[in-house]
Write an enzyme that holds these catalytic residues in place. Structure first.
Site, short mmCIF file in Angstrom:
data_model
loop_
_atom_site.label_atom_id
_atom_site.label_comp_id
_atom_site.label_asym_id
_atom_site.label_seq_id
_atom_site.Cartn_x
_atom_site.Cartn_y
_atom_site.Cartn_z
N GLU A 1 31.23 59.62 4.63
CA GLU A 1 30.40 60.47 5.48
C GLU A 1 31.34 61.13 6.48
O GLU A 1 32.04 60.45 7.23
CB GLU A 1 29.38 59.61 6.20
CG GLU A 1 28.05 60.29 6.33
CD GLU A 1 27.01 59.34 6.90
OE1 GLU A 1 26.17 58.87 6.13
OE2 GLU A 1 27.06 59.08 8.11
N ASP B 1 23.66 60.74 19.21
CA ASP B 1 24.80 59.84 19.14
C ASP B 1 25.07 59.15 20.47
O ASP B 1 24.89 59.73 21.54
CB ASP B 1 26.05 60.61 18.71
CG ASP B 1 26.02 60.90 17.21
OD1 ASP B 1 26.03 59.93 16.44
OD2 ASP B 1 25.97 62.08 16.83
#
Lengths: 275, 410
Positions: free
Chosen positions: A49, A60
């Site tokens: 990823e 995040d």
């Protein structure tokens, strides 16, 4: 069949759970990323990823925010990330690569141009954190026409209808977000995740990966016992952050985090198979 | 076809947006991580339920009257109008609200909604501190825990508002990520919300963010336009020729505009922070000089670079210092119903001084941008024309900024 589907089929045949490390492209500098991708495959990664840096990574936690900031110091943009995938593909034609990021860089490039460029680079899947199925139809169509899978996030708050909808529009695998929170938080409850993955499987035939909060080899092994994929971001990015001032050590040393997880997952898998 | 209310059937659709998914044309929507999709739907359902609930409306009206001090006056600035030598300028005095700006209209509404949804904790983002103060104020009023996210850079610039929030019992969290300003505070508030979504209500301060926020905040702020519409009809006997309001995220502007959207004869002007000039690149004018993209849960005009990274903005007014704008403004721009212009830092400062000295009203620097455009427009119009300017906040909070720009130590 897509590279992701082929990969998950082969792993299922071998009774192995996929290990998917996440790194932010260009962190801490652009030259590190492609060699690091190869090293992660050697350390036991089945799928990679690759994070597309964004100035405002709303979903995040601090670890990946800082990784985006390091990458943006060198202005690593979506075009650069696609070039890295293309470079990786010149030496590796089998490991699926999933881009993970936010909508705006793709909006700016344009869905159609992005889909063409991503296919050309050898991208297999695209996970856009802030693009739920309701808003994703146009991008999904553009990606589908280039045989790129759209990977959706499923959360503890996703009801059955939403999971069916993601399953219908998405491909590759479904990414289950293990708790209500941001990446890297210390909140994962293995028992709760096991129950949720069972619930999700009732509504999808896609492989189910689990990510957010998988901090060490022990947790990775516990999740691997019931998930199709274990996704590891902040634990690996933290190691990269520690080595950011000595980037020549990153390629050799950071993948050890993944190798340890791989070993623990396989050891538990052997035990489970023997039982 | 013209109806009895003077509205045309063709234009009646302007006020009916957004669609069921929160879209204003291609703008708006719900661009958030999956974890927030369920809670946003829960919020939409709660809002739609209570917006039509008589008890909720009665309590809201009572608090707006007795706690906020509404209705705010519509004031004919006769002396300033005469000096400018053209159109008559009326000021909608949102600066006279409790806490000194229009922000409280929205925080009262959202806090009441939070209470009914059983949420004990509220969070908010703030730039200049006005929305943070308005949120801390209603948290104190309703007995709720309050956490305000504020960029570390803004905390330095707005020390008095930080202290006001703390006096009101709020916790002010310094945001050190990104550019350490309003956009980063919004990111951090979203991260808090996704982590504490079961017991926390996020009070967004402007008409941006994921659906239903742009529509909900607009509806709470539309009291400004509803009052202004009936006040001008009572005072002047007719609708105004134009409305003027500053646009950062755009909540005071949409609040004034919305009840007039279907009155095709009323021109609408949104005034963005022109900073050091649009050519300098140092401004906060996404509608004038940005392009469409996705940030903070909605598609709208943004200030961004060629890679789609959000860039830093500049405005003398912290409340306009935001790289995005509410999606309804983006739509109103594209369909041509509203016009968006910019006023520079120096034009805003000139208007600030002029209003202070001719009318004895010290406007916020945000509102001074709207006044700057009125100052340009009024002299070009006949004396029987009417402009309404939204005086969205008072200028006390800005006196240190103004003094510093003039080299004076207060």
């Amino acid at each position: 069949m897509s590279r992701l589907a082929t990969c998950f089929d082969a792993l299922r045949g071998r009774g192995r759970t996929a290990l998917i490390p996440y790194v932010t492209a260009g962190d801490p500098q652009p030259g590190v990323t492609v060699p690091l991708m190869h090293a992660l495959v050697e350390a036991g990664a089945d799928v990679l990823e690759l994070g597309v840096p964004f100035s405002d990574p709303m979903a995040d936690g601090p670890t990946i925010q800082a990784a985006c900031e390091r990458a943006l110091r060198h202005h690593t943009g979506l075009g650069d990330v696609l070039a890295m995938v293309r470079e990786f593909r010149s030496d590796n034609s089998y490991t699926p690569v999933v881009l993970m990021g936010y909508s705006n860089p793709i909006e700016v490039m344009g869905y159609e141009d992005f889909a063409v460029a991503a296919a050309h680079a050898g991208v297999d899947g695209v996970l856009t954190v802030d693009l739920p199925p309701e808003e994703g139809a146009d991008l999904v169509a553009a990606l589908n026409s280039r045989e790129i899978d759209t990977i959706f996030l499923a959360a503890p708050t996703s009801d059955a209808g939403r999971i069916q909808r993601m399953s219908a529009g998405g491909g590759g695998f479904l990414y289950y977000v293990s708790f209500k929170g941001v990446t890297g938080a210390d909140r994962l409850d293995v028992g709760a995740v096991r129950d949720q993955v069972a619930r999700i499987r009732a509504h999808t035939d896609l492989p189910v990966g689990v990510g957010f909060g998988i901090r060490d080899a022990q947790i990775a092994a516990q999740i691997a016992a019931f998930a199709d994929a274990v996704i590891v971001g902040s634990a690996l990015v933290n190691r990269i952050a520690e080595l950011a001032e000595q980037p020549q050590r990153i390629v050799a040393e950071a993948p050890q985090v993944i190798a340890q997880m791989r070993a623990a997952m396989d050891a538990d898998g052997t035990v489970a198979a023997a039982n | 076809m013209v109806t009895q209310t003077g509205q045309t059937a063709e234009s009646a659709r302007f006020s009916e947006m957004p669609d069921a998914g929160g879209h204003f044309g291609i703008y708006g929507g719900r661009f958030v991580a999956e974890t927030l999709m369920g809670p946003l739907e829960e919020l939409r359902l709660a809002y739609e339920r209570y917006v039509g609930d008589a008890d909720f409306q009665a309590e809201l009206d009572r608090d707006l009257a007795q706690f906020v001090g509404r209705p705010s006056p519509l004031y004919h600035a006769e002396r300033w109008s005469r000096e400018l030598g053209g159109a008559q300028i009326y000021l909608k005095r949102e600066d006279l609200n409790h806490t000194g700006a229009h922000k409280v209209n929205n925080t009262v509404g959202q806090a009441m909604l939070a209470k009914r949804m059983g949420k004990r904790r509220i969070i908010a983002e703030t730039g200049a501190g006005q929305h943070g103060v308005a949120s801390a104020t209603v948290a104190a009023r309703y007995g709720m825990e309050c956490v305000v996210y504020m960029g570390a850079e803004d905390i330095q610039r707005q020390a008095i508002n930080v202290y006001r929030m703390r006096l009101l019992g709020a916790k002010v969290v310094a945001v050190e990520s990104g550019s350490r300003t309003l956009k980063d505070a919004l990111n951090e508030a979203m991260r808090d919300w996704v982590s504490n979504v079961d017991d926390t209500f996020y009070i967004i301060g402007t008409v941006a963010g994921p659906h239903p926020y742009p529509a909900m905040v607009r509806d709470f702020q539309a009291v400004i336009g509803r009052e202004a519409r009936s006040q001008i009809l009572a005072q002047a006997g007719r609708l105004p020729d134009a409305l003027i309001a500053c646009v950062g995220g755009g909540s005071n502007a949409i609040g004034l505009f919305h009840p007039f959207l279907d009155d095709a004869q009323v021109a609408l002007y949104g005034v963005e922070g022109g900073g050091k000039g649009l050519d300098s690149g140092q401004h906060a004018a996404p509608l004038c000089a940005g392009r469409p993209g996705v940030l903070h849960g909605n598609r709208t005009y943004l200030m961004e670079d060629a890679d789609g990274q959000i860039i830093e903005t500049h405005s003398v007014s912290a409340g306009l210092d935001y790289p995005g704008v509410g999606p309804e403004h983006a739509w109103l721009k594209d369909i041509g119903r509203a016009s968006y212009v910019a006023a520079s830092d120096s034009e805003a400062l000139e208007a600030f001084h002029e209003l202070t000295r001719t009318e004895g009203i010290m406007p916020a620097l945000e509102s001074s941008h709207a006044l700057a455009h009125a100052r340009r427009l009024a002299p070009t119009l006949d004396k029987d024309r009417i402009l309404i300017v939204n005086l969205s906040g008072r200028g006390d909070k800005d006196i240190h900024t103004v003094a510093a720009l003039e080299g004076i130590k207060v």
